[in-house]
Write an enzyme that holds these catalytic residues in place. Structure first.
Site, PDB file in Angstrom:
ATOM      1  N   LYS A  14      -4.126   8.165  27.015  1.00 45.27           N
ATOM      2  CA  LYS A  14      -4.781   7.444  25.911  1.00 45.27           C
ATOM      3  C   LYS A  14      -5.310   6.084  26.373  1.00 45.27           C
ATOM      4  O   LYS A  14      -6.415   5.701  26.022  1.00 45.27           O
ATOM      5  CB  LYS A  14      -3.800   7.245  24.743  1.00 45.27           C
ATOM      6  CG  LYS A  14      -3.278   8.562  24.159  1.00 45.27           C
ATOM      7  CD  LYS A  14      -2.435   8.339  22.898  1.00 45.27           C
ATOM      8  CE  LYS A  14      -1.118   7.625  23.163  1.00 45.27           C
ATOM      9  NZ  LYS A  14      -0.102   8.461  23.840  1.00 45.27           N
ATOM     10  N   ARG A  89       1.838   7.041  14.462  1.00 47.43           N
ATOM     11  CA  ARG A  89       2.783   7.915  15.161  1.00 47.43           C
ATOM     12  C   ARG A  89       3.729   8.610  14.196  1.00 47.43           C
ATOM     13  O   ARG A  89       4.606   9.361  14.644  1.00 47.43           O
ATOM     14  CB  ARG A  89       3.611   7.067  16.113  1.00 47.43           C
ATOM     15  CG  ARG A  89       3.274   7.238  17.591  1.00 47.43           C
ATOM     16  CD  ARG A  89       4.178   6.276  18.357  1.00 47.43           C
ATOM     17  NE  ARG A  89       4.301   6.589  19.751  1.00 47.43           N
ATOM     18  CZ  ARG A  89       3.573   5.997  20.701  1.00 47.43           C
ATOM     19  NH1 ARG A  89       2.621   5.149  20.404  1.00 47.43           N
ATOM     20  NH2 ARG A  89       3.818   6.283  21.958  1.00 47.43           N
ATOM     21  N   ARG A 128       3.851   6.581  36.799  1.00 45.97           N
ATOM     22  CA  ARG A 128       3.450   5.320  36.196  1.00 45.97           C
ATOM     23  C   ARG A 128       4.607   4.321  36.240  1.00 45.97           C
ATOM     24  O   ARG A 128       4.405   3.133  36.486  1.00 45.97           O
ATOM     25  CB  ARG A 128       3.002   5.561  34.745  1.00 45.97           C
ATOM     26  CG  ARG A 128       2.407   4.332  34.085  1.00 45.97           C
ATOM     27  CD  ARG A 128       1.739   4.655  32.762  1.00 45.97           C
ATOM     28  NE  ARG A 128       2.696   4.903  31.693  1.00 45.97           N
ATOM     29  CZ  ARG A 128       2.354   5.276  30.455  1.00 45.97           C
ATOM     30  NH1 ARG A 128       1.085   5.481  30.148  1.00 45.97           N
ATOM     31  NH2 ARG A 128       3.268   5.473  29.545  1.00 45.97           N
ATOM     32  N   ARG A 134       7.199  -0.321  34.184  1.00 45.94           N
ATOM     33  CA  ARG A 134       7.613  -0.137  32.782  1.00 45.94           C
ATOM     34  C   ARG A 134       8.956   0.574  32.734  1.00 45.94           C
ATOM     35  O   ARG A 134       9.083   1.712  33.180  1.00 45.94           O
ATOM     36  CB  ARG A 134       6.552   0.702  32.057  1.00 45.94           C
ATOM     37  CG  ARG A 134       5.683  -0.109  31.130  1.00 45.94           C
ATOM     38  CD  ARG A 134       4.653   0.753  30.455  1.00 45.94           C
ATOM     39  NE  ARG A 134       5.223   1.587  29.393  1.00 45.94           N
ATOM     40  CZ  ARG A 134       4.481   2.276  28.533  1.00 45.94           C
ATOM     41  NH1 ARG A 134       3.175   2.244  28.618  1.00 45.94           N
ATOM     42  NH2 ARG A 134       5.057   3.007  27.601  1.00 45.94           N
ATOM     43  N   ARG A 146      11.431  10.311  24.468  1.00 43.48           N
ATOM     44  CA  ARG A 146      10.115   9.993  23.887  1.00 43.48           C
ATOM     45  C   ARG A 146       9.322  11.259  23.594  1.00 43.48           C
ATOM     46  O   ARG A 146       8.626  11.344  22.578  1.00 43.48           O
ATOM     47  CB  ARG A 146       9.333   9.071  24.826  1.00 43.48           C
ATOM     48  CG  ARG A 146       9.821   7.623  24.725  1.00 43.48           C
ATOM     49  CD  ARG A 146       9.545   6.844  25.980  1.00 43.48           C
ATOM     50  NE  ARG A 146       8.126   6.667  26.236  1.00 43.48           N
ATOM     51  CZ  ARG A 146       7.619   6.478  27.449  1.00 43.48           C
ATOM     52  NH1 ARG A 146       8.409   6.458  28.503  1.00 43.48           N
ATOM     53  NH2 ARG A 146       6.333   6.313  27.593  1.00 43.48           N
TER      54      ARG A 146
HETATM   55  P1  ADP Z   1       3.403   5.949  25.434  1.00 43.30           P
HETATM   56  O1  ADP Z   1       2.371   6.598  24.569  1.00 43.30           O
HETATM   57  O2  ADP Z   1       3.121   6.088  26.882  1.00 43.30           O
HETATM   58  O3  ADP Z   1       4.799   6.340  25.060  1.00 43.30           O
HETATM   59  P2  ADP Z   1       2.953   3.332  24.226  1.00 43.30           P
HETATM   60  O4  ADP Z   1       2.593   2.197  25.082  1.00 43.30           O
HETATM   61  O5  ADP Z   1       1.949   3.845  23.243  1.00 43.30           O
HETATM   62  O6  ADP Z   1       3.416   4.413  25.238  1.00 43.30           O
HETATM   63  O7  ADP Z   1       4.288   2.990  23.396  1.00 43.30           O
HETATM   64  C1  ADP Z   1       5.454   2.515  24.029  1.00 43.30           C
HETATM   65  C2  ADP Z   1       6.598   2.457  22.997  1.00 43.30           C
HETATM   66  O8  ADP Z   1       6.264   1.521  21.954  1.00 43.30           O
HETATM   67  C3  ADP Z   1       6.893   3.767  22.273  1.00 43.30           C
HETATM   68  O9  ADP Z   1       7.757   4.603  23.021  1.00 43.30           O
HETATM   69  C4  ADP Z   1       7.538   3.248  20.981  1.00 43.30           C
HETATM   70  O10 ADP Z   1       8.891   2.876  21.184  1.00 43.30           O
HETATM   71  C5  ADP Z   1       6.762   1.967  20.698  1.00 43.30           C
HETATM   72  N1  ADP Z   1       5.604   2.245  19.805  1.00 43.30           N
HETATM   73  C6  ADP Z   1       4.284   2.228  20.163  1.00 43.30           C
HETATM   74  N2  ADP Z   1       3.497   2.551  19.103  1.00 43.30           N
HETATM   75  C7  ADP Z   1       4.334   2.788  18.063  1.00 43.30           C
HETATM   76  C8  ADP Z   1       4.144   3.184  16.717  1.00 43.30           C
HETATM   77  N3  ADP Z   1       2.916   3.422  16.221  1.00 43.30           N
HETATM   78  N4  ADP Z   1       5.237   3.344  15.914  1.00 43.30           N
HETATM   79  C9  ADP Z   1       6.460   3.108  16.404  1.00 43.30           C
HETATM   80  N5  ADP Z   1       6.718   2.751  17.662  1.00 43.30           N
HETATM   81  C10 ADP Z   1       5.675   2.589  18.499  1.00 43.30           C
END
Ligand code: ADP
Length: 190
Positions: A14, A89, A128, A134, A146
Protein backbone atom coordinates in the site's frame (compact mmCIF):
# COMPACT_ATOMS: atom_id res chain seq x y z
CA UNK A 1 -13.00 14.88 -5.72
CA UNK A 2 -11.21 11.59 -6.19
CA UNK A 3 -11.22 9.75 -2.86
CA UNK A 4 -9.53 6.38 -2.83
CA UNK A 5 -9.24 3.73 -0.16
CA UNK A 6 -6.15 1.62 -0.69
CA UNK A 7 -6.83 -1.69 0.98
CA UNK A 8 -4.89 -4.85 1.61
CA UNK A 9 -3.16 -6.88 4.29
CA UNK A 10 0.05 -5.78 6.04
CA UNK A 11 2.86 -5.99 3.51
CA UNK A 12 0.60 -5.85 0.44
CA UNK A 13 2.40 -2.79 -0.96
CA UNK A 14 0.00 0.00 0.00
CA UNK A 15 2.76 2.44 0.91
CA UNK A 16 4.69 1.85 -2.34
CA UNK A 17 1.64 2.26 -4.54
CA UNK A 18 0.31 5.26 -2.57
CA UNK A 19 3.51 7.16 -3.24
CA UNK A 20 3.05 6.63 -6.99
CA UNK A 21 -0.66 7.42 -6.95
CA UNK A 22 -0.30 10.74 -5.11
CA UNK A 23 2.35 11.83 -7.57
CA UNK A 24 0.15 11.07 -10.55
CA UNK A 25 -3.21 12.28 -9.23
CA UNK A 26 -2.05 14.97 -6.74
CA UNK A 27 -4.02 13.54 -3.87
CA UNK A 28 -3.50 14.06 -0.15
CA UNK A 29 -2.02 10.87 1.30
CA UNK A 30 -3.28 9.90 4.75
CA UNK A 31 -1.62 6.78 6.14
CA UNK A 32 -2.77 6.04 9.67
CA UNK A 33 0.28 3.82 10.22
CA UNK A 34 2.63 6.67 9.20
CA UNK A 35 0.77 9.16 11.41
CA UNK A 36 0.98 6.81 14.40
CA UNK A 37 4.71 6.25 13.80
CA UNK A 38 5.33 10.02 13.58
CA UNK A 39 3.52 10.43 16.90
CA UNK A 40 5.55 7.62 18.48
CA UNK A 41 8.75 9.27 17.28
CA UNK A 42 7.61 12.64 18.62
CA UNK A 43 6.73 11.13 21.98
CA UNK A 44 3.18 12.54 21.95
CA UNK A 45 0.41 11.21 24.19
CA UNK A 46 -1.24 9.67 21.12
CA UNK A 47 2.07 8.03 20.20
CA UNK A 48 2.49 6.44 23.62
CA UNK A 49 -1.03 5.06 23.49
CA UNK A 50 -0.72 3.82 19.88
CA UNK A 51 2.61 2.13 20.58
CA UNK A 52 1.09 -0.09 23.25
CA UNK A 53 -1.26 -1.58 20.64
CA UNK A 54 1.04 -1.55 17.62
CA UNK A 55 3.79 -3.44 19.44
CA UNK A 56 1.29 -6.23 20.16
CA UNK A 57 0.09 -6.43 16.56
CA UNK A 58 -3.32 -5.12 17.62
CA UNK A 59 -5.39 -2.32 16.16
CA UNK A 60 -5.41 1.04 17.87
CA UNK A 61 -8.97 1.52 19.27
CA UNK A 62 -11.52 2.90 16.80
CA UNK A 63 -12.41 6.06 18.71
CA UNK A 64 -8.74 7.10 18.85
CA UNK A 65 -8.06 6.29 15.19
CA UNK A 66 -11.26 7.86 13.88
CA UNK A 67 -10.69 11.08 15.85
CA UNK A 68 -7.15 11.35 14.57
CA UNK A 69 -8.14 10.70 10.96
CA UNK A 70 -10.95 13.26 11.10
CA UNK A 71 -8.62 15.97 12.35
CA UNK A 72 -6.13 15.14 9.56
CA UNK A 73 -8.87 15.37 6.91
CA UNK A 74 -9.98 18.72 8.34
CA UNK A 75 -6.49 20.17 7.94
CA UNK A 76 -6.96 20.31 4.15
CA UNK A 77 -9.12 23.15 2.88
CA UNK A 78 -9.62 22.38 -0.81
CA UNK A 79 -7.98 19.08 -1.74
CA UNK A 80 -8.27 17.34 -5.13
CA UNK A 81 -8.97 14.21 -3.15
CA UNK A 82 -7.59 11.84 -0.57
CA UNK A 83 -5.92 8.50 -0.61
CA UNK A 84 -6.67 6.65 2.59
CA UNK A 85 -3.94 4.10 3.28
CA UNK A 86 -4.40 1.73 6.19
CA UNK A 87 -7.80 3.24 6.95
CA UNK A 88 -10.59 2.14 7.35
CA UNK A 89 -9.52 -1.10 9.01
CA UNK A 90 -12.83 -1.91 10.72
CA UNK A 91 -16.47 -1.58 9.69
CA UNK A 92 -16.95 1.13 12.33
CA UNK A 93 -14.10 3.12 10.77
CA UNK A 94 -15.66 2.70 7.31
CA UNK A 95 -19.02 4.02 8.53
CA UNK A 96 -17.32 6.95 10.30
CA UNK A 97 -15.41 7.81 7.12
CA UNK A 98 -18.60 7.87 5.05
CA UNK A 99 -20.24 10.16 7.62
CA UNK A 100 -17.23 12.47 7.68
CA UNK A 101 -17.04 12.75 3.88
CA UNK A 102 -20.77 13.37 3.70
CA UNK A 103 -20.34 16.48 5.86
CA UNK A 104 -17.97 17.70 3.12
CA UNK A 105 -20.43 16.82 0.34
CA UNK A 106 -18.17 14.13 -1.03
CA UNK A 107 -17.73 10.35 -0.77
CA UNK A 108 -15.38 7.44 -1.44
CA UNK A 109 -14.94 6.95 -5.18
CA UNK A 110 -13.32 3.53 -5.09
CA UNK A 111 -11.68 0.96 -2.86
CA UNK A 112 -8.62 -0.56 -4.50
CA UNK A 113 -7.56 -3.78 -2.81
CA UNK A 114 -4.12 -5.28 -3.28
CA UNK A 115 -4.45 -9.05 -3.10
CA UNK A 116 -1.41 -10.97 -1.84
CA UNK A 117 -1.35 -14.43 -0.30
CA UNK A 118 -0.22 -14.93 3.29
CA UNK A 119 3.04 -16.76 2.69
CA UNK A 120 4.29 -13.90 0.50
CA UNK A 121 3.19 -11.35 3.15
CA UNK A 122 5.17 -13.08 5.89
CA UNK A 123 8.26 -13.03 3.68
CA UNK A 124 7.90 -9.37 2.70
CA UNK A 125 7.29 -8.18 6.27
CA UNK A 126 10.35 -9.95 7.65
CA UNK A 127 12.45 -8.43 4.87
CA UNK A 128 11.05 -4.96 5.59
CA UNK A 129 11.73 -5.46 9.32
CA UNK A 130 15.37 -6.21 8.62
CA UNK A 131 15.59 -3.07 6.44
CA UNK A 132 13.52 -0.48 8.27
CA UNK A 133 13.95 -1.54 11.87
CA UNK A 134 10.16 -1.47 12.36
CA UNK A 135 9.70 -3.56 15.51
CA UNK A 136 6.30 -4.87 14.43
CA UNK A 137 7.92 -6.32 11.28
CA UNK A 138 10.62 -8.27 13.09
CA UNK A 139 8.79 -10.80 15.21
CA UNK A 140 7.02 -13.66 13.35
CA UNK A 141 4.45 -13.97 16.16
CA UNK A 142 3.51 -10.27 15.88
CA UNK A 143 3.35 -10.53 12.09
CA UNK A 144 1.01 -13.52 12.37
CA UNK A 145 -1.11 -11.63 14.89
CA UNK A 146 -1.48 -8.71 12.42
CA UNK A 147 -2.49 -11.07 9.62
CA UNK A 148 -5.04 -12.73 11.95
CA UNK A 149 -6.43 -9.34 13.04
CA UNK A 150 -6.65 -8.37 9.37
CA UNK A 151 -8.66 -11.50 8.53
CA UNK A 152 -10.99 -11.09 11.53
CA UNK A 153 -11.51 -7.32 11.78
CA UNK A 154 -10.49 -5.77 8.49
CA UNK A 155 -11.89 -8.23 5.93
CA UNK A 156 -15.50 -7.11 6.71
CA UNK A 157 -14.54 -3.71 5.27
CA UNK A 158 -14.31 -5.43 1.87
CA UNK A 159 -17.99 -6.44 2.17
CA UNK A 160 -18.85 -2.89 3.24
CA UNK A 161 -17.52 -1.41 -0.02
CA UNK A 162 -18.64 -4.36 -2.18
CA UNK A 163 -22.20 -3.60 -1.13
CA UNK A 164 -21.70 -0.06 -2.45
CA UNK A 165 -20.21 -1.49 -5.69
CA UNK A 166 -16.93 0.28 -4.97
CA UNK A 167 -14.61 -2.67 -4.40
CA UNK A 168 -11.91 -3.51 -6.98
CA UNK A 169 -9.41 -6.29 -6.34
CA UNK A 170 -5.95 -5.99 -7.93
CA UNK A 171 -3.30 -8.72 -8.11
CA UNK A 172 -0.60 -7.47 -5.71
CA UNK A 173 2.19 -9.81 -6.81
CA UNK A 174 4.32 -8.79 -9.77
CA UNK A 175 6.27 -5.76 -10.96
CA UNK A 176 5.54 -2.51 -9.08
CA UNK A 177 4.88 -0.78 -12.41
CA UNK A 178 2.44 -3.48 -13.60
CA UNK A 179 0.46 -3.24 -10.38
CA UNK A 180 0.49 0.55 -10.60
CA UNK A 181 -0.87 0.43 -14.15
CA UNK A 182 -3.66 -1.91 -13.06
CA UNK A 183 -4.60 0.55 -10.30
CA UNK A 184 -4.61 3.49 -12.73
CA UNK A 185 -6.83 1.58 -15.16
CA UNK A 186 -9.44 1.10 -12.43
CA UNK A 187 -9.21 4.75 -11.38
CA UNK A 188 -9.71 5.96 -14.92
CA UNK A 189 -12.77 3.73 -15.35
CA UNK A 190 -14.37 5.07 -12.14
P1 ADP B 1 0.80 -2.54 7.89
O1 ADP B 1 -0.32 -2.36 6.93
O2 ADP B 1 2.08 -2.92 7.24
O3 ADP B 1 0.44 -3.44 9.04
P2 ADP B 1 0.56 0.19 8.90
O4 ADP B 1 1.73 1.07 8.86
O5 ADP B 1 -0.62 0.50 8.04
O6 ADP B 1 1.16 -1.21 8.60
O7 ADP B 1 0.03 0.06 10.41
C1 ADP B 1 0.89 -0.28 11.48
C2 ADP B 1 0.05 -0.50 12.75
O8 ADP B 1 -0.63 0.73 13.11
C3 ADP B 1 -1.07 -1.54 12.63
O9 ADP B 1 -0.59 -2.85 12.85
C4 ADP B 1 -2.03 -1.06 13.73
O10 ADP B 1 -1.59 -1.45 15.02
C5 ADP B 1 -1.91 0.46 13.66
N1 ADP B 1 -2.94 1.02 12.75
C6 ADP B 1 -2.72 1.57 11.51
N2 ADP B 1 -3.89 1.97 10.95
C7 ADP B 1 -4.87 1.65 11.83
C8 ADP B 1 -6.28 1.78 11.82
N3 ADP B 1 -6.93 2.30 10.77
N4 ADP B 1 -6.99 1.34 12.90
C9 ADP B 1 -6.34 0.81 13.95
N5 ADP B 1 -5.02 0.65 14.02
C10 ADP B 1 -4.27 1.06 12.98
Amino acid sequence: MLNLVLFGPPGAGKGTQSAKLIEKYHLVHLSTGDIFRANIKGGTELGVLAKSFIDQGQLVPDEVTIGMLASEVNKHADPKGFIFDGFPRTSAQAAALDALLETKNTSITLMLALEVEEEELRKRLLLRGADSGRADDQDPAIIQKRIDVYNAETMPVKTYYSEQNKYKGIEGIGEIETIFNALCTEIEKA
